[in-house]
Design a protein around this motif. Structure first.
Motif, PDB file in Angstrom:
ATOM      1  N   UNK A 178      34.127  45.755  40.121  1.00  0.00           N
ATOM      2  CA  UNK A 178      32.858  46.189  39.553  1.00  0.00           C
ATOM      3  C   UNK A 178      33.151  46.729  38.162  1.00  0.00           C
ATOM      4  N   UNK A 179      32.566  46.098  37.145  1.00  0.00           N
ATOM      5  CA  UNK A 179      32.818  46.509  35.773  1.00  0.00           C
ATOM      6  C   UNK A 179      32.014  47.761  35.455  1.00  0.00           C
ATOM      7  N   UNK A 180      32.288  48.349  34.305  1.00  0.00           N
ATOM      8  CA  UNK A 180      31.603  49.593  33.916  1.00  0.00           C
ATOM      9  C   UNK A 180      30.095  49.365  33.810  1.00  0.00           C
ATOM     10  N   UNK A 181      29.695  48.170  33.308  1.00  0.00           N
ATOM     11  CA  UNK A 181      28.267  47.912  33.141  1.00  0.00           C
ATOM     12  C   UNK A 181      27.612  47.435  34.435  1.00  0.00           C
ATOM     13  N   UNK A 182      28.353  47.474  35.550  1.00  0.00           N
ATOM     14  CA  UNK A 182      27.745  47.147  36.833  1.00  0.00           C
ATOM     15  C   UNK A 182      27.895  45.694  37.243  1.00  0.00           C
ATOM     16  N   UNK A 183      28.432  44.855  36.354  1.00  0.00           N
ATOM     17  CA  UNK A 183      28.643  43.454  36.726  1.00  0.00           C
ATOM     18  C   UNK A 183      29.634  43.382  37.871  1.00  0.00           C
ATOM     19  N   UNK A 184      29.425  42.429  38.757  1.00  0.00           N
ATOM     20  CA  UNK A 184      30.426  42.161  39.775  1.00  0.00           C
ATOM     21  C   UNK A 184      31.218  40.944  39.330  1.00  0.00           C
ATOM     22  N   UNK A 185      32.526  41.103  39.305  1.00  0.00           N
ATOM     23  CA  UNK A 185      33.376  40.022  38.807  1.00  0.00           C
ATOM     24  C   UNK A 185      34.193  39.499  39.977  1.00  0.00           C
ATOM     25  N   UNK A 186      34.074  38.237  40.292  1.00  0.00           N
ATOM     26  CA  UNK A 186      34.885  37.700  41.387  1.00  0.00           C
ATOM     27  C   UNK A 186      36.361  37.670  40.980  1.00  0.00           C
ATOM     28  N   UNK A 187      37.216  38.129  41.865  1.00  0.00           N
ATOM     29  CA  UNK A 187      38.635  38.239  41.537  1.00  0.00           C
ATOM     30  C   UNK A 187      39.454  37.640  42.668  1.00  0.00           C
ATOM     31  N   UNK A 188      40.587  37.069  42.267  1.00  0.00           N
ATOM     32  CA  UNK A 188      41.593  36.668  43.247  1.00  0.00           C
ATOM     33  C   UNK A 188      42.598  37.804  43.259  1.00  0.00           C
ATOM     34  N   UNK A 189      42.720  38.461  44.395  1.00  0.00           N
ATOM     35  CA  UNK A 189      43.328  39.794  44.431  1.00  0.00           C
ATOM     36  C   UNK A 189      44.587  39.771  45.292  1.00  0.00           C
ATOM     37  N   UNK A 190      45.690  40.299  44.709  1.00  0.00           N
ATOM     38  CA  UNK A 190      46.922  40.479  45.488  1.00  0.00           C
ATOM     39  C   UNK A 190      47.382  41.916  45.300  1.00  0.00           C
ATOM     40  N   UNK A 191      47.940  42.489  46.344  1.00  0.00           N
ATOM     41  CA  UNK A 191      48.421  43.867  46.222  1.00  0.00           C
ATOM     42  C   UNK A 191      49.721  44.001  46.987  1.00  0.00           C
ATOM     43  N   UNK A 192      50.548  44.913  46.512  1.00  0.00           N
ATOM     44  CA  UNK A 192      51.804  45.171  47.208  1.00  0.00           C
ATOM     45  C   UNK A 192      52.079  46.661  47.171  1.00  0.00           C
ATOM     46  N   UNK A 193      52.551  47.199  48.288  1.00  0.00           N
ATOM     47  CA  UNK A 193      52.885  48.623  48.351  1.00  0.00           C
ATOM     48  C   UNK A 193      54.291  48.801  47.795  1.00  0.00           C
ATOM     49  N   UNK A 194      54.422  49.757  46.849  1.00  0.00           N
ATOM     50  CA  UNK A 194      55.749  50.053  46.292  1.00  0.00           C
ATOM     51  C   UNK A 194      56.330  51.209  47.083  1.00  0.00           C
ATOM     52  N   UNK A 195      57.547  50.988  47.574  1.00  0.00           N
ATOM     53  CA  UNK A 195      58.168  52.039  48.395  1.00  0.00           C
ATOM     54  C   UNK A 195      59.457  52.502  47.753  1.00  0.00           C
ATOM     55  N   UNK A 196      59.772  53.757  47.966  1.00  0.00           N
ATOM     56  CA  UNK A 196      61.055  54.281  47.520  1.00  0.00           C
ATOM     57  C   UNK A 196      62.141  53.820  48.480  1.00  0.00           C
ATOM     58  N   UNK A 197      63.391  54.166  48.108  1.00  0.00           N
ATOM     59  CA  UNK A 197      64.486  53.772  48.986  1.00  0.00           C
ATOM     60  C   UNK A 197      64.376  54.438  50.347  1.00  0.00           C
ATOM     61  N   UNK A 198      63.811  55.647  50.381  1.00  0.00           N
ATOM     62  CA  UNK A 198      63.700  56.323  51.664  1.00  0.00           C
ATOM     63  C   UNK A 198      62.408  55.956  52.392  1.00  0.00           C
ATOM     64  N   UNK A 199      61.672  55.027  51.879  1.00  0.00           N
ATOM     65  CA  UNK A 199      60.524  54.508  52.613  1.00  0.00           C
ATOM     66  C   UNK A 199      59.209  55.183  52.295  1.00  0.00           C
ATOM     67  N   UNK A 259      40.673  37.052  37.197  1.00  0.00           N
ATOM     68  CA  UNK A 259      39.241  36.799  37.066  1.00  0.00           C
ATOM     69  C   UNK A 259      38.990  35.326  37.382  1.00  0.00           C
ATOM     70  N   UNK A 260      38.230  35.068  38.436  1.00  0.00           N
ATOM     71  CA  UNK A 260      38.007  33.664  38.813  1.00  0.00           C
ATOM     72  C   UNK A 260      36.560  33.263  38.581  1.00  0.00           C
ATOM     73  N   UNK A 261      35.879  33.954  37.650  1.00  0.00           N
ATOM     74  CA  UNK A 261      34.501  33.592  37.323  1.00  0.00           C
ATOM     75  C   UNK A 261      34.438  32.140  36.838  1.00  0.00           C
ATOM     76  N   UNK A 262      35.332  31.806  35.880  1.00  0.00           N
ATOM     77  CA  UNK A 262      35.342  30.460  35.313  1.00  0.00           C
ATOM     78  C   UNK A 262      35.655  29.432  36.387  1.00  0.00           C
ATOM     79  N   UNK A 263      36.590  29.808  37.221  1.00  0.00           N
ATOM     80  CA  UNK A 263      36.996  28.899  38.308  1.00  0.00           C
ATOM     81  C   UNK A 263      35.801  28.585  39.197  1.00  0.00           C
ATOM     82  N   UNK A 264      35.052  29.666  39.522  1.00  0.00           N
ATOM     83  CA  UNK A 264      33.886  29.484  40.381  1.00  0.00           C
ATOM     84  C   UNK A 264      32.857  28.597  39.696  1.00  0.00           C
ATOM     85  N   UNK A 265      32.680  28.860  38.402  1.00  0.00           N
ATOM     86  CA  UNK A 265      31.697  28.092  37.652  1.00  0.00           C
ATOM     87  C   UNK A 265      32.103  26.606  37.633  1.00  0.00           C
ATOM     88  N   UNK A 266      33.402  26.391  37.377  1.00  0.00           N
ATOM     89  CA  UNK A 266      33.882  25.011  37.327  1.00  0.00           C
ATOM     90  C   UNK A 266      33.716  24.345  38.684  1.00  0.00           C
TER      91      UNK A 266
END
Lengths: 152, 632
Positions: free
Chosen positions: B333-354, B365-372
């Motif tokens: 959700x952008x500041x102006x309220x637009x909803x932007x479709x996204x391809x989203x990946x996340x990873x948890x960063x852990x220390x050596x002790x877990x 941003x996959x807006x263009x992809x969706x449009x295409x």
């Protein structure tokens, strides 16, 4: 070493003595005292300042070369007080030092006018002071008066 | 304050240590020097006093024998000349004072003979407060001394007491203390200054080392420190330099990583374990329209639409348990309220002790992809429709080609079957066969025309053509056609040549196609009106019928090839090939003109063809039409 700390701590006493001197001068009748030397001493008359310089340790020798042997009365004696006050212009317990040195000027202390006269009469280089009236009573011709001082 | 100072600075610590050690040693030495000096001074003082007393006693012997006061006085006067000799007393054998020689005040008590032996020394305080050391010695007759062997004790001729002022000794001791302390302080000071200089000299590598280490900690590995010495600190600086060099070659600096993150095209948002935003890269800020300070520290929900945060949910079940989220479609959700479709990946960063350090989220941003995708889907849909149209057309065209052929064959077979027929019957049959053949011929011509036009193989003539003549010719044929349908064709045109640049044959074909259509679609007793209106640069030919019209849903497609409006009243046999209007359009455009169609259902259709006039026919720009009229 200008002024002994003992005298400095005895200001009240010194003041008391000064007051006593004042009282004496005020009430006692006028008394004259004499500065005496041995009869063999060539000097016949000495000025007050010469005598003062002897007692202050500035003059150590007579003109002939003998050492001057100073005779003093004890500090509490009235004669000494008068002598110091009028001739040396100092307090009776003032310690003088030989000029330019820390060596104190020492004197033979005699505890009566008679002893002073006896000592001066027996020792050639001696100089002392006594009450003139007492001197006249005991004069044996051994000393001669070089200066008389009228006490006001 | 002091402890803070000591805790924070190595040089201060060393200085404090140095001063402590130095001060203690100097103090010890000072104390030793002072006590030994004092002892020797005291010793010397006592020896002097004793020697003086003895000397006076031995010198005074003859004066005692002769009772020579003058001699004794001279002796006392000469021997008693010392700065600390305050009084000398001579006693006679009767223990009475003989000569009192002094510079200070002695009381009668002080004068009293102490009677404590022949030789003595002691410290006394006199009545008037003087502190003195007293040295006494008996004056012994030498003759009696020689007879000492025979007599047990010869009484002395007298005694001598010497008072030495202890104050002078004290002053000298004080001066000694002062001097030793002064020298100690001076030594400590000089030593301290020298030590501090040396210390600063050897520690000066530390300050740049600290600065450089701080910068390395901030991620800047391009740090070197100057090598100032060859000792351990110099070695440390050398090791530091080689360490940063090694780090530069073996690891990537923060600067390098920062640059990578900044130049990433995809958005990167790093969240803290509590799902607040820790850092955002430039792409993300750019996409969402936020400033960095507006996002950092905010909860994750700020960049997601309400209730769509993929990091939400139970911490044990969500991303924290799984560790990663791989390529899910979500929405920012952008500041102006637009909803932007996204391809989203996340990873948890852990220390050596877990322990969880944070969550790094990369999204594209996959807006263009969706449009295409939508565009492709639309195109695909169109292609499907076109394909359908084409197969429909081929079915139609086969049908239409077969129908006349079937009729021709049928006609011929029927005519040939049985007994001979009259000549009229044969003529009629042959006439119908000719008509049907014409129909077939026309269809094939149209197909050929289109095939040629598609292949760009058609040549359009470019000669001045009087449109009026063509229209009159067309009108004549239209009247014939209209009569067959029980309709009327009406031409209303200015009697001007209306010269256009073009191909007369193609133009005739164009108008015939349109009129044929109009007549075909007109009702019994209807009128096909041909109107011509001329403007400054072009001429408009309007062909209007009052027939059944075209449904609005078909209207946009009538110029498409193979598109055929479904007829409601007439059988398919009489419908066109679906090629007439596309051919008409092609011809009009080939002449630099336009064609447009308007239709109201059950009221009629109007087709307007606009063609540019020949440049010779156009009025000059310098003359108004009125002037042109006058000139003519």
């Amino acid at each position: 070493m200008s002024l002994s700390p003992h005298t400095r701590h005895r200001w009240p006493e010194a003041l008391a003595i000064a007051a006593a001197i004042w009282l004496c001068t005020a009430f006692a009748h006028a008394e004259t005292f004499a500065v005496i030397v041995n009869k063999n001493n060539p000097s016949n008359h000495l000025s007050a300042s010469t005598i003062a310089s002897m007692y202050r340790g500035e003059t150590l020798h007579w003109q002939g070369g003998d050492r001057i042997k100073l005779v003093n009365r004890e500090i509490s004696a009235e004669t000494r007080q008068t002598f110091y006050f009028h001739v040396l212009n100092a307090k009776p317990d003032q310690v003088f030092y030989r000029q330019g040195t820390p060596i104190p000027v020492q004197s033979v202390i005699e505890r009566s006018d008679d002893a002073v006269v006896r000592f001066v009469g027996s020792i050639e280089g001696a100089i002392g002071y006594v009450s003139l009236s007492r001197l006249k009573q005991i004069d044996e011709g051994l000393v001669k008066v070089v200066l008389t001082i009228e006490k006001p | 304050m002091l402890t803070l100072l000591l805790r924070n600075s190595l040089s201060h610590k060393l200085m404090a240590l140095f001063f402590a050690v130095f001060f203690i040693s100097v103090s010890g030495l000072t104390f030793f020097a002072y006590t030994s000096s004092r002892d020797s001074m005291l010793q010397e003082f006592k020896i002097r006093g004793r020697t003086l007393a003895k000397a006076i006693a031995s010198e005074a012997r003859t004066y005692y024998q002769e009772q020579d006061i003058e001699g004794l006085t001279s002796l006392l006067q000469s021997l008693g000349e010392g700065e600390d000799v305050v009084a000398i007393l001579a006693y006679q054998s009767s223990k009475t004072t003989w000569i009192e020689f002094s510079g200070i005040e002695l009381t009668v008590d002080d004068l009293g003979f102490p009677d404590i032996g022949d030789v003595w020394q002691r410290d006394v305080a006199l009545q008037k407060g003087h502190k003195v050391s007293e040295f006494g010695s008996a004056v012994v007759d030498s003759s009696s001394q020689t007879r000492k062997g025979s007599l047990v004790a010869a009484s002395p001729a007298g005694w001598v007491r010497v008072f030495l002022d202890r104050r002078a000794l004290q002053q000298r001791l004080n001066a000694l203390i002062f001097k030793t302390l002064l020298i100690s302080a001076l030594i400590t000071l000089v030593g301290g200054v020298v030590f501090i200089m040396l210390l600063k000299r050897s520690l000066r590598v530390i300050t740049p080392l600290i600065e450089a280490t701080k910068k390395v900690a901030q991620g800047n590995l391009h740090q070197t420190v100057p090598l100032l010495s060859r000792d351990e600190l110099g070695e440390l600086a050398r090791c530091f330099n080689s360490m940063t060099e090694q780090l530069l070659t073996t690891t990537v600096s923060k600067n390098y990583v920062d640059n990578i993150i900044r130049s990433m095209i995809d958005t990167l948002i790093v969240f803290n374990p509590d799902c607040t935003i820790r850092s955002v890269n430039y792409s993300a800020l750019n996409l969402l329209g936020y400033e960095e300070r507006e996002l950092v520290g905010q909860p994750a929900a700020i960049v997601f639409p309400p209730n769509e945060c993929p990091l939400d949910g139970s911490k044990n079940l969500g991303i924290f348990a799984h560790g990663t989220i791989d390529q899910i479609a979500t929405t920012y959700r952008a500041k102006d309220g637009r909803n932007i479709p996204m391809l989203f990946s996340a990873a948890v960063m852990k220390n050596e002790d877990g322990t969880i350090q944070g969550i790094a989220c990369v999204a594209k941003d996959i807006t263009e992809l969706k449009r295409a995708e939508e565009a492709i889907q639309g195109a695909n849909q169109k292609l499907k429709i076109l394909d359908q149209l084409r197969s429909q057309f081929f079915a139609d065209i086969s049908h239409e080609l077969r129908t006349p052929l079937t009729v021709i064959r049928g006609e011929a077979e029927v005519t040939l079957r049985g007994k001979d027929k009259s000549l009229d019957e044969y003529k009629t049959a042959l006439g119908r066969i000719v008509t049907l053949s014409n129909q077939l011929n026309k269809l094939v011509s149209d197909l050929l025309f289109l095939a040629r036009s598609e292949a760009n193989a058609l040549e359009i003539g470019n000669q001045p053509t009087p449109l009026f003549d063509i229209l009159q010719e067309v009108h004549r044929e239209a009247q014939v056609l209209a009569m067959r349908h029980g309709a009327v064709a009406d031409l209303a045109a200015p009697t001007e040549p209306l010269v256009v640049e073009g191909d007369p044959y193609r133009l005739q074909q164009l108008f015939m196609t349109l009129i044929d259509n109009a007549v075909n679609y007109s009702n019994q007793g209807g009128t096909v009106a041909i109107r011509v209106s001329k403007s400054d640069n072009d001429v408009a030919v309007i062909i209007a019928d009052d027939g059944q019209g075209i449904p609005p849903e078909d209207l946009p497609h009538v110029f498409e090839r193979f598109y055929r409006v479904k007829r409601r009243h007439k059988p398919a046999l009489h419908s066109g090939s679906g090629l007439g209007l596309p051919i008409a359009k092609w011809i009009a455009e080939a002449h630099g003109g336009t064609i447009s169609i308007a239709s109201v259902l059950d009221k009629g259709t109007t087709v307007t063809v606009q063609l540019p006039l020949s440049s010779a026919e156009r009025p000059s720009n310098h003359f108004s039409p009125d002037e042109q009229e006058l000139q003519r």
